[in-house]
Write an enzyme that holds these catalytic residues in place. Sequence first.
Site, mmCIF file in Angstrom:
data_model
loop_
_atom_site.group_PDB
_atom_site.id
_atom_site.type_symbol
_atom_site.label_atom_id
_atom_site.label_comp_id
_atom_site.label_asym_id
_atom_site.label_seq_id
_atom_site.Cartn_x
_atom_site.Cartn_y
_atom_site.Cartn_z
ATOM 1 N N LYS A 140 -28.862 22.258 9.817
ATOM 2 C CA LYS A 140 -29.608 22.867 8.717
ATOM 3 C C LYS A 140 -31.091 22.624 8.968
ATOM 4 O O LYS A 140 -31.545 21.474 9.024
ATOM 5 C CB LYS A 140 -29.197 22.276 7.372
ATOM 6 C CG LYS A 140 -29.965 22.868 6.190
ATOM 7 C CD LYS A 140 -29.569 22.237 4.868
ATOM 8 C CE LYS A 140 -30.437 22.781 3.737
ATOM 9 N NZ LYS A 140 -30.121 22.144 2.433
ATOM 10 N N ILE A 182 -28.395 27.842 4.015
ATOM 11 C CA ILE A 182 -28.012 26.992 2.885
ATOM 12 C C ILE A 182 -29.157 27.131 1.900
ATOM 13 O O ILE A 182 -30.256 26.628 2.128
ATOM 14 C CB ILE A 182 -27.767 25.545 3.326
ATOM 15 C CG1 ILE A 182 -26.573 25.498 4.290
ATOM 16 C CG2 ILE A 182 -27.498 24.647 2.108
ATOM 17 C CD1 ILE A 182 -26.278 24.125 4.869
ATOM 18 N N TYR A 204 -28.767 17.693 9.089
ATOM 19 C CA TYR A 204 -29.744 18.308 8.185
ATOM 20 C C TYR A 204 -31.130 17.723 8.455
ATOM 21 O O TYR A 204 -31.373 16.547 8.208
ATOM 22 C CB TYR A 204 -29.294 18.045 6.754
ATOM 23 C CG TYR A 204 -30.173 18.524 5.634
ATOM 24 C CD1 TYR A 204 -31.209 19.432 5.830
ATOM 25 C CD2 TYR A 204 -29.948 18.069 4.337
ATOM 26 C CE1 TYR A 204 -32.000 19.859 4.781
ATOM 27 C CE2 TYR A 204 -30.731 18.488 3.275
ATOM 28 C CZ TYR A 204 -31.758 19.375 3.510
ATOM 29 O OH TYR A 204 -32.547 19.795 2.463
ATOM 30 N N THR A 236 -30.515 19.552 -3.869
ATOM 31 C CA THR A 236 -30.571 20.485 -5.006
ATOM 32 C C THR A 236 -29.616 20.053 -6.106
ATOM 33 O O THR A 236 -29.851 20.314 -7.285
ATOM 34 C CB THR A 236 -30.242 21.913 -4.543
ATOM 35 O OG1 THR A 236 -31.111 22.265 -3.467
ATOM 36 C CG2 THR A 236 -30.410 22.924 -5.663
#
Length: 303
Positions: free
Chosen positions: A165, A208, A137, A50
Amino acid sequence: MTAHDTYSGVFPAMVTPFNDDGSIDFDSLSADAQRLERAGVDGLVPVGSTGESATMTHDEHVQVVETVSGAVENVPVIAGSGSNNTAEALELSERSAEAGADGLLLISPYYNRPEPEGMEHHYRTIADAVDLPQVIYNVPGRTGRNIAVETAASLADHENVVGYKAASGDLARISEVVERTREADFSVLSGDDAMTLPTLSVGGTGTISVVANVEPERTCAMVGAALAGDYERARSLHHELGGLMRTLFAESNPIPVKEAMAMRGHCEPYLRSPLSPASEGVREELEELLSDLESSSAVELEA
């Protein structure tokens, strides 16, 4: 404090504000970190996907971590420091630690698609060398490879690997990771806003989040309600945010979220190439959704 205590709640996946010449707008970045801290988030995650980390130099990456770490007082900063090159991920992780990061978020190696043995070696190399809490992740839509459940369960035994994540969109896989790591100090965090509430329902500890950049108070209220067992309220907030969650991913992240933040006055919508500006249709949807959220009183956030 256990990993569950540390990585429980809402952790915005921060955008990186840019100036019109493509340079990083550090003043807006610092102000945004402080805004999110005031809103009640439980931590911040800069320089992830992001945050357009793929377009940053290593020096810029470190400067962003330093800026966010220096801007906040009472929330941990979990720096994205992953790579598909183990040596590069290790260097970024070490430099992020020196820059003030309190933890690391490590995307699984992308494009080269390692086998489970290589995946585990990658993560253990970093966990052995950098003494910070680390979150692995899983986002196969970007990397081309799932982290095997067995790999996640094995890594949960490492004292520095404290979380996962989950951005596969596969609730059965997420639930199995929770099941297989229940005996460890290990947090499972949603990495997909639409899946946050389902993830919490099977034992996840937080999120998240992209939508938390735009609606941090509502996101915190939703996650807090779910963690407290108030699923009626959590569902109401989830559905209030549903339209925005969908539109934030109508085009490649972070195109829509930067546009939404610009509409709220938090940063300019500038992106680094090859990302392109939000389409007119997405801008119109965001304007309507943000207006509705600003006027909505269906659920009191302080309840």
